[in-house]
Design a protein around this motif. Structure first.
Motif, short mmCIF file in Angstrom:
data_model
loop_
_atom_site.label_atom_id
_atom_site.label_comp_id
_atom_site.label_asym_id
_atom_site.label_seq_id
_atom_site.Cartn_x
_atom_site.Cartn_y
_atom_site.Cartn_z
N PHE A 291 74.33 37.47 5.80
CA PHE A 291 74.33 36.44 6.38
C PHE A 291 72.17 36.29 6.70
O PHE A 291 72.68 35.14 6.07
N THR B 59 76.22 33.85 2.43
CA THR B 59 76.75 32.29 3.36
C THR B 59 78.18 33.00 3.23
O THR B 59 78.37 33.44 2.48
N THR C 210 79.91 31.47 2.32
CA THR C 210 81.08 31.08 1.69
C THR C 210 80.75 31.58 0.42
O THR C 210 81.60 32.21 -1.14
N SER D 152 80.08 33.14 13.01
CA SER D 152 80.06 33.09 11.40
C SER D 152 79.54 31.70 10.98
O SER D 152 78.57 30.77 10.95
N ASN D 153 80.95 30.83 11.00
CA ASN D 153 81.13 29.54 10.63
C ASN D 153 80.12 28.74 11.11
O ASN D 153 79.92 27.39 11.09
N ASN E 9 76.73 29.01 10.36
CA ASN E 9 76.59 27.92 9.28
C ASN E 9 76.27 26.58 9.42
O ASN E 9 75.69 26.02 8.79
#
Length: 102
Positions: free
Chosen positions: A60, A65, A67, A96-97, A100
């Motif tokens: 990442f 990403t 996704t 992570s989310n 992001n």
């Protein structure tokens, strides 16, 4: 450290460098394949889940990403270890989310 006597240590438990090296290799392969939009990760005998989280974190950071990751498969015989892996990945995905989205 795992094992009945706590006497077994794997490379990912010592340093995240091993996972980061695998992530660099993975990213190169992903780019050679023309950056597919959906990828899967599979780890056999993932222990505490340290290696897969090191790999994902580095991927990442480099190019992928969250996704892009369609599935993460951890193949583990121990129900105790599966619970620990699940908790580690839940915490990882939350971080992570959040990163992001920022």
């Amino acid at each position: 450290i795992i094992g009945r006597k706590g006497d077994f240590v794997t490379a990912p438990e010592v340093s995240q460098v091993f996972g980061e090296c695998l992530a660099v290799w993975y990213i190169v392969q992903w780019e050679i394949l023309q950056k597919p939009k959906a990828v899967q990760f599979v780890e056999i005998g993932p222990g505490k889940g340290t290696l897969i989280t090191d790999i994902l974190r580095a991927c990442f950071t480099l190019r992928l990403t969250p996704t892009h990751v369609k599935k993460v498969h951890l193949i583990e015989a121990s129900s105790t270890m599966r619970k620990e892996q699940e908790q580690k990945l839940i915490e990882f995905w939350k971080k992570s989310n959040n990163n992001n989205n920022n």
